[in-house]
Design a protein around this motif. Sequence first.
Motif, PDB file in Angstrom:
ATOM      1  N   TYR A  52      32.312 -27.902 -23.327  1.00 19.09           N
ATOM      2  CA  TYR A  52      30.827 -27.741 -23.778  1.00 19.09           C
ATOM      3  C   TYR A  52      30.044 -26.840 -22.862  1.00 19.09           C
ATOM      4  CZ  TYR A  52      32.516 -32.261 -25.481  1.00 19.09           C
ATOM      5  OH  TYR A  52      33.256 -33.337 -25.787  1.00 19.09           O
ATOM      6  N   ALA A  53      30.560 -26.154 -21.834  1.00 20.37           N
ATOM      7  CA  ALA A  53      29.724 -25.283 -21.079  1.00 20.37           C
ATOM      8  C   ALA A  53      28.901 -24.294 -21.575  1.00 20.37           C
ATOM      9  CB  ALA A  53      30.566 -24.816 -20.091  1.00 20.37           C
ATOM     10  N   ALA A  54      29.611 -23.631 -22.517  1.00 25.01           N
ATOM     11  CA  ALA A  54      29.072 -22.396 -23.355  1.00 25.01           C
ATOM     12  C   ALA A  54      28.247 -22.754 -24.639  1.00 25.01           C
ATOM     13  CB  ALA A  54      30.069 -21.397 -23.429  1.00 25.01           C
ATOM     14  N   MET A  55      28.010 -23.929 -24.952  1.00 23.12           N
ATOM     15  CA  MET A  55      27.532 -24.540 -26.227  1.00 23.12           C
ATOM     16  C   MET A  55      25.992 -24.600 -26.315  1.00 23.12           C
ATOM     17  SD  MET A  55      30.001 -24.184 -28.115  1.00 23.12           S
ATOM     18  CE  MET A  55      29.330 -25.037 -29.676  1.00 23.12           C
ATOM     19  N   ALA A  56      25.378 -24.232 -25.248  1.00 25.52           N
ATOM     20  CA  ALA A  56      23.886 -24.327 -25.159  1.00 25.52           C
ATOM     21  C   ALA A  56      23.228 -25.366 -25.883  1.00 25.52           C
ATOM     22  CB  ALA A  56      23.321 -22.974 -25.962  1.00 25.52           C
ATOM     23  N   GLY A  57      22.267 -25.137 -26.984  1.00 27.30           N
ATOM     24  CA  GLY A  57      21.714 -26.096 -27.538  1.00 27.30           C
ATOM     25  C   GLY A  57      22.726 -27.506 -28.127  1.00 27.30           C
ATOM     26  N   ASP A  58      23.911 -27.176 -28.292  1.00 29.84           N
ATOM     27  CA  ASP A  58      24.659 -28.197 -28.927  1.00 29.84           C
ATOM     28  C   ASP A  58      25.531 -29.319 -27.699  1.00 29.84           C
ATOM     29  OD1 ASP A  58      24.590 -27.160 -31.523  1.00 29.84           O
ATOM     30  OD2 ASP A  58      26.029 -25.557 -31.133  1.00 29.84           O
ATOM     31  N   GLN A  59      25.204 -28.863 -26.261  1.00 36.92           N
ATOM     32  CA  GLN A  59      25.737 -29.637 -25.517  1.00 36.92           C
ATOM     33  C   GLN A  59      25.498 -30.997 -25.472  1.00 36.92           C
ATOM     34  OE1 GLN A  59      24.396 -27.504 -21.762  1.00 36.92           O
ATOM     35  NE2 GLN A  59      26.287 -26.268 -21.847  1.00 36.92           N
ATOM     36  N   SER A  60      24.159 -31.529 -25.627  1.00 36.36           N
ATOM     37  CA  SER A  60      24.030 -32.988 -25.662  1.00 36.36           C
ATOM     38  C   SER A  60      24.542 -33.800 -26.962  1.00 36.36           C
ATOM     39  CB  SER A  60      22.518 -33.057 -25.689  1.00 36.36           C
ATOM     40  OG  SER A  60      21.910 -32.689 -26.739  1.00 36.36           O
ATOM     41  N   ARG A  61      24.549 -32.912 -27.896  1.00 33.86           N
ATOM     42  CA  ARG A  61      25.330 -33.465 -29.096  1.00 33.86           C
ATOM     43  C   ARG A  61      26.657 -33.902 -28.893  1.00 33.86           C
ATOM     44  NH1 ARG A  61      23.348 -30.064 -32.874  1.00 33.86           N
ATOM     45  NH2 ARG A  61      21.471 -31.073 -33.064  1.00 33.86           N
ATOM     46  N   LEU A  62      27.293 -32.746 -28.337  1.00 33.88           N
ATOM     47  CA  LEU A  62      28.795 -32.991 -28.098  1.00 33.88           C
ATOM     48  C   LEU A  62      29.074 -33.976 -27.161  1.00 33.88           C
ATOM     49  CD1 LEU A  62      29.531 -28.884 -27.917  1.00 33.88           C
ATOM     50  CD2 LEU A  62      30.672 -30.687 -29.453  1.00 33.88           C
ATOM     51  N   ALA A  63      28.548 -34.190 -26.085  1.00 37.04           N
ATOM     52  CA  ALA A  63      28.385 -35.009 -25.086  1.00 37.04           C
ATOM     53  C   ALA A  63      28.430 -36.467 -25.769  1.00 37.04           C
ATOM     54  CB  ALA A  63      27.523 -34.711 -23.951  1.00 37.04           C
ATOM     55  N   GLU A  64      27.298 -36.568 -26.548  1.00 33.38           N
ATOM     56  CA  GLU A  64      27.342 -38.027 -27.054  1.00 33.38           C
ATOM     57  C   GLU A  64      28.386 -38.449 -27.792  1.00 33.38           C
ATOM     58  OE1 GLU A  64      23.648 -37.452 -29.253  1.00 33.38           O
ATOM     59  OE2 GLU A  64      22.362 -37.430 -27.577  1.00 33.38           O
ATOM     60  N   GLY A  65      29.017 -37.318 -28.553  1.00 30.23           N
ATOM     61  CA  GLY A  65      30.237 -37.780 -29.366  1.00 30.23           C
ATOM     62  C   GLY A  65      30.130 -38.679 -30.844  1.00 30.23           C
ATOM     63  N   ARG A  66      28.828 -38.688 -31.187  1.00 29.69           N
ATOM     64  CA  ARG A  66      28.684 -39.565 -32.322  1.00 29.69           C
ATOM     65  C   ARG A  66      28.510 -38.548 -33.514  1.00 29.69           C
ATOM     66  NH1 ARG A  66      23.487 -42.643 -29.319  1.00 29.69           N
ATOM     67  NH2 ARG A  66      24.643 -43.924 -27.757  1.00 29.69           N
ATOM     68  N   ALA A  67      28.684 -37.420 -33.512  1.00 28.50           N
ATOM     69  CA  ALA A  67      28.530 -36.376 -34.600  1.00 28.50           C
ATOM     70  C   ALA A  67      30.098 -35.666 -34.579  1.00 28.50           C
ATOM     71  CB  ALA A  67      27.442 -35.548 -34.501  1.00 28.50           C
ATOM     72  N   PRO A  68      30.394 -35.315 -35.778  1.00 31.33           N
ATOM     73  CA  PRO A  68      31.782 -34.378 -35.722  1.00 31.33           C
ATOM     74  C   PRO A  68      31.376 -33.174 -35.304  1.00 31.33           C
ATOM     75  CG  PRO A  68      31.187 -35.559 -37.903  1.00 31.33           C
ATOM     76  CD  PRO A  68      29.841 -35.756 -37.148  1.00 31.33           C
ATOM     77  N   ASN A  69      32.610 -32.405 -34.599  1.00 32.10           N
ATOM     78  CA  ASN A  69      32.738 -31.335 -33.925  1.00 32.10           C
ATOM     79  C   ASN A  69      33.989 -30.637 -34.869  1.00 32.10           C
ATOM     80  OD1 ASN A  69      32.459 -29.005 -32.213  1.00 32.10           O
ATOM     81  ND2 ASN A  69      33.963 -29.775 -30.957  1.00 32.10           N
ATOM     82  N   LEU A  70      33.462 -29.536 -35.473  1.00 31.96           N
ATOM     83  CA  LEU A  70      34.599 -28.882 -36.160  1.00 31.96           C
ATOM     84  C   LEU A  70      35.160 -27.657 -35.399  1.00 31.96           C
ATOM     85  CD1 LEU A  70      32.671 -28.084 -39.514  1.00 31.96           C
ATOM     86  CD2 LEU A  70      34.267 -30.007 -39.345  1.00 31.96           C
ATOM     87  N   GLY A  71      36.485 -27.585 -35.242  1.00 35.05           N
ATOM     88  CA  GLY A  71      37.261 -26.652 -34.739  1.00 35.05           C
ATOM     89  C   GLY A  71      37.619 -25.462 -35.639  1.00 35.05           C
ATOM     90  N   ILE A  72      37.193 -24.347 -35.503  1.00 36.07           N
ATOM     91  CA  ILE A  72      37.463 -23.040 -36.204  1.00 36.07           C
ATOM     92  C   ILE A  72      38.637 -22.616 -35.668  1.00 36.07           C
ATOM     93  CG2 ILE A  72      36.611 -21.115 -37.245  1.00 36.07           C
ATOM     94  CD1 ILE A  72      33.913 -22.149 -36.595  1.00 36.07           C
TER      95      ILE A  72
END
Length: 602
Positions: A52-72
């Motif tokens: 998540y290091a480069a994900m700027a404003g998305d880091q907290s949402r990724l760390a919480e793990g409660r919302a889906p993360n799409l892989g492209i």
Amino acid sequence: MPQLNDVVARVTDRIRERSQDTRSTYLKRMAQAAEEGPRRAHLTCGNQAHAYAAMAGDQSRLAEGRAPNLGIVTAYNDMLSAHQPYERYPELIRETARKNGATAQVAGGVPAMCDGVTQGQVGMELSLFSRDVIALAAGVALSHNTYDAALYLGVCDKIVPGLIIGAATFGYIPGLFLPAGPMTSGLPNDEKARVRKEFAKGNIGREELMKAEMASYHGPGTCTFYGTANSNQMLMEFMGLHLPGSSFVNPNTPLRDALTVAGAEQALANTLLGNDYRPVSQILDERAFVNGIVGLMATGGSTNLVLHLPAMARAAGVLLDLQDFDDLSSATPLLAKVYPNGLADVNHFHAAGGLGYMIGQLLENGLLHEDVKTAAGDGLNRYTQEPKLKEGRVSYEPGPRASQNEKILRPVAEAFQPSGGLKQLKGNLGHGMMKVSAVAPELHVIEAKARVFESQQAVKEAFQKNEFTEDTVVVVRFQGPSANGMPELHNLTPTLSVLLDRGLKVALVTDGRMSGASGKVPAAIHVSPEALGGGPLSKVQDGDLIRVDATNGTLENLAEGFASREARQPDLSDNSHGIGRELFEPFRRVVGHADTGAAVVV
């Protein structure tokens, strides 16, 4: 829905029975992986911080793990016209995910080569193997274990099959393919073909040829003829891995962008963290593959998919064989005439009613399984709907109930021909396939003396020397997967077409491939066992009487004593180096036979 056609039902049951052990093992593995829950839950804090290091404003949402993360997983490059539009997709997908309280990351890239660039060139010998490289690269992309669903960005020849193999391998997560669409119509395909034949005859120069080619391939999007790229897009819709009606919407249009947004939103809904968990493993069953083969036959699609579909299916534990293709072809009417089977291009086909109309016709006549899972929901009937743009978003309406142009697209009751576009051939030369949808009926059976060659360049040189003066079966051997990677021999099409125009009966027999755009030349291709290693083609000699019979499905050498001859042992040392061929020597050693998909990784 009407009762399922007897042949379609019988072939499906046969595949299901044949695949019982492999499919059961596959599904058990996928269920076990799914039970472990969202992938990110198994990463350490250090693992996650790296991801998540480069994900700027998305880091907290990724760390919480409660919302889906799409892989492209993207096959973007701007050398390949069909893939150039993908440059914009990741940002559009990330914005869509954020608006829905989720996240998206580019998981990785996969290579995407253009067969149009490598036709007749050494690079074509890497083409088929690129499918396996793409599958491996997709595996690397998804191995980081941080994605709740995957969006696959790929269109062309080996890219979609390779991505499907990767998606099936990671079949415990949902997946959806996002197309880029065809380029707008340019120089008509029949005019392009005419210019190519004039060049082959020596009647025009390279400048005029180049002008015609540039007028044909003139912008972003897939080439507009119905070759492998557009057959792939058809396949993804028939198999339920596109959004309905999304295959043939032109690039960089408001509807195209809206479909990309809708695809990202659908992928979010399909995750374990969404409302309707739909893993790829549940979509890619024997019914989906039968639907795909029926679509291939009804549209007169690419012969390359006879190689790709068995390899794709094996990745999902489903076992296909050539008899399945032959039987389904016999039961499926040809409903479309799109170049090279007709004069229209895919834009004209789409305007005439396209895949939505065709799927509706096939469903109404019991030729498709309706009771399937798709990425868009349950039931293939969804794919009879047509996407429209309303207030900037995709809205679905019932698709057309009548063809808008019966010169291009017809109902089942008035099909162009009662059977599909492919025919299996078997005999003492081995077994292969012929695309017959564009071949004149009087050319379905050819009995003539053989001329044997070991490269397409040698055929062209013989043509330039005016050596073809009678009916001929042109045998081009040592073109199989273990010999030189099974290149397409598309460069032979203009040459052999000229011979047909001169009134000669000519057929091609080869253990190589033809292009997805192979047209009016009768061609027995993918002949297996291949010549290398002692296959029957290695015993053919100039002057042997060969019978190529697409009516009865036979491929025979009628020469006395043929079977007792010694196999020719070729010198293939030049195939092992140059333009990256050195890197693919291990692939040539272990590749499977053409009749099972010529696969390396499955």
